[in-house]
Design an enzyme around this catalytic site. Sequence first.
Site, PDB file in Angstrom:
ATOM      1  N   CYS A   1     102.221  -6.826  21.082  1.00 21.33           N
ATOM      2  CA  CYS A   1     101.229  -6.521  20.049  1.00 21.33           C
ATOM      3  C   CYS A   1     100.861  -5.035  20.030  1.00 21.33           C
ATOM      4  CB  CYS A   1      99.983  -7.371  20.246  1.00 21.33           C
ATOM      5  SG  CYS A   1     100.302  -9.145  20.102  1.00 21.33           S
TER       6      CYS A   1
ATOM      7  N   GLU B   1     124.466 -13.765   7.054  1.00 15.56           N
ATOM      8  CA  GLU B   1     123.336 -14.685   7.012  1.00 15.56           C
ATOM      9  C   GLU B   1     123.745 -16.102   7.422  1.00 15.56           C
ATOM     10  OE1 GLU B   1     120.327 -13.976   6.844  1.00 15.56           O
ATOM     11  OE2 GLU B   1     120.485 -11.881   6.258  1.00 15.56           O
TER      12      GLU B   1
HETATM   13  S1  SF4 Z   1     102.058  -9.827  14.276  1.00 13.12           S
HETATM   14 FE1  SF4 Z   1     100.207 -10.102  15.513  1.00 13.12          FE
HETATM   15  S2  SF4 Z   1     100.859 -11.445  17.172  1.00 13.12           S
HETATM   16 FE2  SF4 Z   1     102.712 -10.592  16.266  1.00 13.12          FE
HETATM   17  S3  SF4 Z   1     103.160  -8.775  17.508  1.00 13.12           S
HETATM   18 FE3  SF4 Z   1     101.952  -8.121  15.718  1.00 13.12          FE
HETATM   19  S4  SF4 Z   1      99.839  -8.111  16.485  1.00 13.12           S
HETATM   20 FE4  SF4 Z   1     101.015  -9.349  17.920  1.00 13.12          FE
END
Ligand code: SF4
Length: 586
Positions: free
Chosen positions: A333, A170
């Site tokens: 995403c 860390e």
């Molecule tokens: S948290 Fe939201 S912005 Fe980030 S990869 Fe997942 S869907 Fe996309």
Amino acid sequence: MLLDIPKEALSTHAVTDYANVGPSEVTCRNSPTGHTSVPQPAKSNPMSIWRAIMKKPRTAVRSCHQKQASGHEGREKQVLSSSQVKPSTPDGTMPKFPEAPAGLARRQKEVVLRDPVSPYHLFRDTAEVTVFRENLLSWYDREKRDLPWRRRAEGEVDPDRRAYAVWVSEVMLQQTQVATVIDYYTRWMQKWPTLQDLASASLEEVNQLWAGLGYYSRGRRLQEGAQKVVEELGGHVPHTAETLQKLLPGVGRYTAGAIASIAFGQATGVVDGNVVRVLCRVRAIGADSGSTFVSQQLWSLAQQLVDPARPGDFNQAAMELGATVCTPQHPRCSQCPVQSMCRAHQRVEREQLVASQSLPGSPDVEECAPSTGQCQLCAPPTEPWDQTLGVANFPRKASRRPPREECSATCVLEQPRALGGARILLVQRPKSGLLAGLWEFPSVTAEPSGQCQREALLRELQSWAGPLPATHLQHLGQVAHTFSHIKLTYQVYGLALEGQIPVTITPPGARWLTREEFHTAAVSTAMKKVFRVYEGQRPGTCKGSKRSQVSAPSTQRKPSPGQQVLDSFFRPHHPTDVSSLNSMAQ
Ligand code: SF4
């Protein structure tokens, strides 16, 4: 004088606080009009309540509170410290504070009144938290990277050895990329496999192994921490985040939480740069993520979300998601396990829908009230949505102050015909301050346009090596290196002692090193850059010298892991314990 505030309209802390003390105890003692009541919204839906609060009643709250502010300014400015943020309950709801003294409860309420947060940015029920945990952990079980510190921690049954393995990783990962750390971590654990081994090492050895990793005080603090555990704590690493942070030098809030959750299973959330990005996107937090208020909210969210059954895995999963899927520039995403509950993703879809249908405004779907400027977790109205950025509209980057510019003159002083091969002079830096204890070429600070730079540098060289031929001092070029807060430009000089009696007496704090020794010594990356300029330019006085026959080590031609870190040295990756890093950044 009472102020009734629907608990759904308050922040994470407020919900907790309200649940604990009940509305009748929420007082606004300095109100001149006596009891001030916020009408209860007709619906129990949190968004309805929030919108009601954001309208006229909110004015009453602020008015009341502003009057109160003058008499209680100092107390009202208090924010919750790490020790005040309590663990979430196993079902994901925020905990009550039965042990909280009345004064603390009042302080929490007052902070909330000044800093309202829409429930749009929060996790509002147990089911939502549970789904988030399950989705993230099952993804992590499938996709987690095989990293040496994970392997070591998972296979280690001794808790102190396990904590040490996590602690080293860390600290190394702070501000440094995983790919760079792997090699350093492996060598470190081979050399010092236990806390006891590290505690008995010399600082010189620590600096030597750390050379090229940057932020050199991290290594020193790590060793100091190991010495403290061995000499004062009976060889046992503290088990909780609170005691880790309190007792160990260089261990800040993030590192303490990481060690406590991963090595000891404490249900404590952590927030590093990756988690900031994930949480800001999942909850559409567009306010400055570097502000104290937003930071507190993110820590509260992390605490609420952490899975009490698998806290270490959960924290690593959240960081892993930020590092590999929810990346700064090109988030994936479509492969994200929490996409279904990501408000940033929902916002992108909504904006695309509006654009495709040429609608004048957003459709009637759940969102916060960014245009009002009231919500302190929304982006300010002056910073509208950028269609080209998509989910990367979150988090909003705080404008960083540029590093201050400084200049230094430095010289590679070489004895090409020294006994046993060419040698170069290195001197040790002071024991404290920037690059403490590391070795460097003799240097003087210099004004960028200073005319006396050359003379000052010559005097510095002579203080180490005796009388020198001034005419042999050649300016070879310049090289810049950016530390966390300083951009330092080195004016690089070279001087070769041709035809002179070799310098055999070395004053304390100086060493004549061979090239091979130089490349493995405790020198900074900046000095290696300086040496490359020297090697590339070759002062005229050295032409034909033996030095040209000395082959450069292979590390010079092919960048070592330490040299690779140059490009990524200050790229945000695992920014953790930011406050402590700022103080020790080098
Ligand atoms: S948290 Fe939201 S912005 Fe980030 S990869 Fe997942 S869907 Fe996309």
